[in-house]
Design a protein around this motif. Structure first.
Motif, PDB file in Angstrom:
ATOM      1  N   GLN A 214       0.816  -1.210   0.000  1.00 52.60           N
ATOM      2  CA  GLN A 214       0.000   0.000   0.000  1.00 52.60           C
ATOM      3  C   GLN A 214       0.851   1.262   0.000  1.00 52.60           C
ATOM      4  OE1 GLN A 214      -2.354  -1.240   3.477  1.00 52.60           O
ATOM      5  NE2 GLN A 214      -4.171  -0.992   2.224  1.00 52.60           N
ATOM      6  N   LEU A 215       1.947   1.248   0.755  1.00 51.39           N
ATOM      7  CA  LEU A 215       2.831   2.419   0.763  1.00 51.39           C
ATOM      8  C   LEU A 215       3.369   2.703  -0.637  1.00 51.39           C
ATOM      9  CD1 LEU A 215       4.755   1.779   4.089  1.00 51.39           C
ATOM     10  CD2 LEU A 215       3.394   3.817   3.568  1.00 51.39           C
ATOM     11  N   LEU A 216       3.697   1.648  -1.381  1.00 54.89           N
ATOM     12  CA  LEU A 216       4.181   1.831  -2.743  1.00 54.89           C
ATOM     13  C   LEU A 216       3.054   2.272  -3.662  1.00 54.89           C
ATOM     14  CD1 LEU A 216       6.424   1.542  -4.879  1.00 54.89           C
ATOM     15  CD2 LEU A 216       5.726  -0.854  -5.155  1.00 54.89           C
ATOM     16  N   ALA A 217       1.913   1.585  -3.592  1.00 53.00           N
ATOM     17  CA  ALA A 217       0.807   1.873  -4.512  1.00 53.00           C
ATOM     18  C   ALA A 217       0.275   3.289  -4.327  1.00 53.00           C
ATOM     19  CB  ALA A 217      -0.305   0.851  -4.304  1.00 53.00           C
ATOM     20  N   TYR A 218       0.104   3.715  -3.080  1.00 53.30           N
ATOM     21  CA  TYR A 218      -0.587   4.974  -2.810  1.00 53.30           C
ATOM     22  C   TYR A 218       0.356   6.160  -2.639  1.00 53.30           C
ATOM     23  CZ  TYR A 218      -4.311   1.621  -1.912  1.00 53.30           C
ATOM     24  OH  TYR A 218      -5.220   0.593  -2.029  1.00 53.30           O
ATOM     25  N   GLN A 219       1.641   5.938  -2.867  1.00 55.40           N
ATOM     26  CA  GLN A 219       2.606   7.020  -2.700  1.00 55.40           C
ATOM     27  C   GLN A 219       2.263   8.258  -3.536  1.00 55.40           C
ATOM     28  OE1 GLN A 219       6.627   5.712  -3.243  1.00 55.40           O
ATOM     29  NE2 GLN A 219       7.542   7.686  -2.732  1.00 55.40           N
ATOM     30  N   PRO A 220       1.787   8.109  -4.797  1.00 61.28           N
ATOM     31  CA  PRO A 220       1.460   9.310  -5.585  1.00 61.28           C
ATOM     32  C   PRO A 220       0.183  10.026  -5.129  1.00 61.28           C
ATOM     33  CG  PRO A 220       1.980   7.442  -7.005  1.00 61.28           C
ATOM     34  CD  PRO A 220       1.746   6.899  -5.628  1.00 61.28           C
ATOM     35  N   LEU A 221      -0.642   9.404  -4.287  1.00 62.24           N
ATOM     36  CA  LEU A 221      -1.880  10.040  -3.845  1.00 62.24           C
ATOM     37  C   LEU A 221      -1.598  11.095  -2.781  1.00 62.24           C
ATOM     38  CD1 LEU A 221      -4.274   6.961  -3.398  1.00 62.24           C
ATOM     39  CD2 LEU A 221      -4.133   8.501  -5.365  1.00 62.24           C
ATOM     40  N   THR A 222      -2.358  12.175  -2.818  1.00 58.93           N
ATOM     41  CA  THR A 222      -2.282  13.139  -1.733  1.00 58.93           C
ATOM     42  C   THR A 222      -2.999  12.568  -0.506  1.00 58.93           C
ATOM     43  OG1 THR A 222      -4.371  14.235  -2.288  1.00 58.93           O
ATOM     44  CG2 THR A 222      -2.383  15.006  -3.435  1.00 58.93           C
ATOM     45  N   ASP A 223      -2.753  13.163   0.648  1.00 57.66           N
ATOM     46  CA  ASP A 223      -3.448  12.720   1.854  1.00 57.66           C
ATOM     47  C   ASP A 223      -4.961  12.864   1.696  1.00 57.66           C
ATOM     48  OD1 ASP A 223      -1.090  12.037   3.064  1.00 57.66           O
ATOM     49  OD2 ASP A 223      -0.967  13.848   4.310  1.00 57.66           O
ATOM     50  N   ASP A 224      -5.391  13.931   1.045  1.00 56.68           N
ATOM     51  CA  ASP A 224      -6.831  14.144   0.839  1.00 56.68           C
ATOM     52  C   ASP A 224      -7.413  13.064  -0.064  1.00 56.68           C
ATOM     53  OD1 ASP A 224      -6.838  16.371   2.452  1.00 56.68           O
ATOM     54  OD2 ASP A 224      -6.725  17.812   0.797  1.00 56.68           O
ATOM     55  N   GLU A 225      -6.681  12.672  -1.115  1.00 58.65           N
ATOM     56  CA  GLU A 225      -7.171  11.625  -2.008  1.00 58.65           C
ATOM     57  C   GLU A 225      -7.255  10.280  -1.285  1.00 58.65           C
ATOM     58  OE1 GLU A 225      -5.686  13.029  -6.457  1.00 58.65           O
ATOM     59  OE2 GLU A 225      -4.230  12.127  -5.082  1.00 58.65           O
ATOM     60  N   LEU A 226      -6.252   9.996  -0.476  1.00 56.91           N
ATOM     61  CA  LEU A 226      -6.270   8.738   0.265  1.00 56.91           C
ATOM     62  C   LEU A 226      -7.379   8.744   1.306  1.00 56.91           C
ATOM     63  CD1 LEU A 226      -5.064   5.981   0.732  1.00 56.91           C
ATOM     64  CD2 LEU A 226      -3.286   7.022   2.154  1.00 56.91           C
ATOM     65  N   GLN A 227      -7.591   9.885   1.947  1.00 51.83           N
ATOM     66  CA  GLN A 227      -8.675   9.984   2.916  1.00 51.83           C
ATOM     67  C   GLN A 227     -10.029   9.799   2.238  1.00 51.83           C
ATOM     68  OE1 GLN A 227      -8.343  10.424   6.424  1.00 51.83           O
ATOM     69  NE2 GLN A 227     -10.471   9.769   6.230  1.00 51.83           N
ATOM     70  N   ALA A 228     -10.174  10.311   1.021  1.00 54.22           N
ATOM     71  CA  ALA A 228     -11.422  10.130   0.284  1.00 54.22           C
ATOM     72  C   ALA A 228     -11.655   8.654  -0.023  1.00 54.22           C
ATOM     73  CB  ALA A 228     -11.381  10.937  -1.021  1.00 54.22           C
ATOM     74  N   TYR A 229     -10.593   7.936  -0.294  1.00 57.51           N
ATOM     75  CA  TYR A 229     -10.693   6.492  -0.547  1.00 57.51           C
ATOM     76  C   TYR A 229     -11.130   5.756   0.720  1.00 57.51           C
ATOM     77  CZ  TYR A 229      -9.287   2.119  -2.911  1.00 57.51           C
ATOM     78  OH  TYR A 229      -9.256   0.885  -3.515  1.00 57.51           O
ATOM     79  N   VAL A 230     -10.559   6.160   1.846  1.00 57.92           N
ATOM     80  CA  VAL A 230     -10.950   5.569   3.132  1.00 57.92           C
ATOM     81  C   VAL A 230     -12.427   5.806   3.387  1.00 57.92           C
ATOM     82  CG1 VAL A 230     -10.621   5.618   5.628  1.00 57.92           C
ATOM     83  CG2 VAL A 230      -8.629   5.776   4.115  1.00 57.92           C
ATOM     84  N   GLU A 231     -12.872   7.040   3.183  1.00 59.29           N
ATOM     85  CA  GLU A 231     -14.278   7.380   3.443  1.00 59.29           C
ATOM     86  C   GLU A 231     -15.207   6.627   2.502  1.00 59.29           C
ATOM     87  OE1 GLU A 231     -14.429  11.615   3.182  1.00 59.29           O
ATOM     88  OE2 GLU A 231     -13.243  11.931   5.015  1.00 59.29           O
ATOM     89  N   PHE A 232     -14.829   6.508   1.233  1.00 58.95           N
ATOM     90  CA  PHE A 232     -15.642   5.740   0.291  1.00 58.95           C
ATOM     91  C   PHE A 232     -15.775   4.290   0.731  1.00 58.95           C
ATOM     92  CE2 PHE A 232     -15.331   2.659  -3.201  1.00 58.95           C
ATOM     93  CZ  PHE A 232     -16.587   2.815  -3.757  1.00 58.95           C
ATOM     94  N   SER A 233     -14.696   3.727   1.244  1.00 57.38           N
ATOM     95  CA  SER A 233     -14.698   2.307   1.609  1.00 57.38           C
ATOM     96  C   SER A 233     -15.572   2.012   2.817  1.00 57.38           C
ATOM     97  CB  SER A 233     -13.264   1.825   1.874  1.00 57.38           C
ATOM     98  OG  SER A 233     -12.725   2.416   3.042  1.00 57.38           O
ATOM     99  N   THR A 234     -16.010   3.042   3.532  1.00 52.05           N
ATOM    100  CA  THR A 234     -16.921   2.825   4.665  1.00 52.05           C
ATOM    101  C   THR A 234     -18.377   2.712   4.226  1.00 52.05           C
ATOM    102  OG1 THR A 234     -17.264   5.196   5.097  1.00 52.05           O
ATOM    103  CG2 THR A 234     -15.385   4.145   6.183  1.00 52.05           C
ATOM    104  N   SER A 235     -18.668   3.022   2.969  1.00 56.34           N
ATOM    105  CA  SER A 235     -20.053   2.991   2.501  1.00 56.34           C
ATOM    106  C   SER A 235     -20.588   1.569   2.507  1.00 56.34           C
ATOM    107  CB  SER A 235     -20.153   3.582   1.094  1.00 56.34           C
ATOM    108  OG  SER A 235     -19.533   2.733   0.144  1.00 56.34           O
ATOM    109  N   GLU A 236     -21.901   1.438   2.582  1.00 56.08           N
ATOM    110  CA  GLU A 236     -22.533   0.124   2.611  1.00 56.08           C
ATOM    111  C   GLU A 236     -22.199  -0.674   1.362  1.00 56.08           C
ATOM    112  OE1 GLU A 236     -27.085  -1.737   2.771  1.00 56.08           O
ATOM    113  OE2 GLU A 236     -26.715   0.363   3.304  1.00 56.08           O
ATOM    114  N   GLU A 237     -22.204  -0.009   0.204  1.00 55.37           N
ATOM    115  CA  GLU A 237     -21.938  -0.700  -1.058  1.00 55.37           C
ATOM    116  C   GLU A 237     -20.482  -1.183  -1.124  1.00 55.37           C
ATOM    117  OE1 GLU A 237     -25.262   2.184  -1.591  1.00 55.37           O
ATOM    118  OE2 GLU A 237     -23.212   2.333  -0.818  1.00 55.37           O
ATOM    119  N   ALA A 238     -19.544  -0.332  -0.680  1.00 49.39           N
ATOM    120  CA  ALA A 238     -18.135  -0.716  -0.725  1.00 49.39           C
ATOM    121  C   ALA A 238     -17.842  -1.862   0.237  1.00 49.39           C
ATOM    122  CB  ALA A 238     -17.243   0.479  -0.412  1.00 49.39           C
ATOM    123  N   GLN A 239     -18.478  -1.828   1.397  1.00 46.88           N
ATOM    124  CA  GLN A 239     -18.280  -2.915   2.355  1.00 46.88           C
ATOM    125  C   GLN A 239     -18.827  -4.233   1.805  1.00 46.88           C
ATOM    126  OE1 GLN A 239     -16.904  -2.882   5.833  1.00 46.88           O
ATOM    127  NE2 GLN A 239     -15.876  -1.238   4.706  1.00 46.88           N
TER     128      GLN A 239
END
Length: 273
Positions: A214-239
């Motif tokens: 994950q550190l390698l894959a997400y290195q180009p993402l900004t903290d805001d982009e990674l946080q948006a991914y975290v928030e998306f993954s909490t959705s009922e559909e993503a779970q």
């Protein structure tokens, strides 16, 4: 087999594989699952060579063994298992929000980065360098690593992968016994005990591989982009998608592991594969 079931982490150009049209096809396309499966096949072929060296050293990995392993890691069969499981497990789940996210600019970027990192990890030197970076950041208490750990907890990545690896190990033993790979028959209880004894090592290796990847894959993402991914993954559909993918990959790798165990047992017994 530890790498088998990592959600969002399962990622080469692949031939087009034809399946009956179903409701989850747009999601399969958005996640680039066919490309992920092709990388997994490459990992599996490499693992087959390692397995031969461990189980029957000195006998080499001749064309018969390589052909057997290649047949076990057959991409169309692997992909069919995943597609069929997704269709069943996601019945009643809205697909559109998932497709919308993964077809957005951020979603495409994330999937592309995950795929590229998975391909890069085919080179052992890249994986070793990523492991070294993870250990260093772990010692330093890095904030970026903390955010990645939050993502992993949200999606239950470590526990699910540990369970999947243990299921695969159990299936391998069963296949090995069925093919007469042990001179003295083991009981199911003995197999389970042996598999559970491997749990601490599996957990340690899974944790290191997951965070290094994950550190390698997400290195180009900004903290805001990674946080948006975290928030998306909490959705009922993503779970729901997360759970369905784990069910599919668990089934796929359990079948693969049992077939590998059976083939190893036959080969150890000197029979024709």
């Amino acid at each position: 087999m530890i790498r088998s079931l990592t959600f969002f982490l399962v990622f080469l150009c692949t031939p087009v594989i034809s399946f009956a049209q179903n409701r989850v096809d747009p999601l399969i396309e958005a996640l680039r699952l066919e490309e992920i499966i092709t990388v997994m096949r490459q990992e599996g072929l490499s693992y087959g060579d390692e397995l031969a060296d461990d189980m029957f050293p000195g006998r080499g990995t001749g064309p018969d063994w390589q052909a057997t392993v290649s047949g076990i890691y057959e991409t169309e069969r692997m992909m069919t298992t995943i597609a069929t499981t997704l269709e069943v497990e996601m019945e009643g789940v809205e697909i559109e929000p998932l497709v919308t996210f993964f077809q957005s600019d951020l979603g495409k970027k994330i999937i592309g980065l995950e795929l590229s990192a998975r391909e890069a990890f085919l080179d052992e030197s890249v994986e070793e360098a990523a492991n070294d970076r993870f250990r260093m950041l772990e010692q330093d208490g890095d904030a970026r690593l903390d955010l990645i750990k939050e993502f992993s907890r949200t999606n239950d990545l470590i526990d699910s992968n540990v369970v999947g690896a243990m299921n695969s190990n159990y299936a391998f033993f069963i296949g090995l016994i069925d093919a007469g790979g042990f001179p003295n028959q083991l009981t199911e209880e003995q197999i389970l005990t042996d598999v559970w004894e491997q749990e601490p090592e599996i957990r340690e290796n899974t944790t290191e591989w997951l965070y290094s990847y994950q550190l390698l894959a997400y290195q180009p993402l900004t903290d805001d982009e990674l946080q948006a991914y975290v928030e998306f993954s909490t959705s009922e559909e993503a779970q729901a998608m997360n759970r369905a993918l784990f069910v599919g990959f668990d089934m796929m790798f359990t079948n693969i592991s049992r077939a590998l165990g059976t083939s190893v047992g036959i080969y150890m017994g000197g029979q024709e594969l």
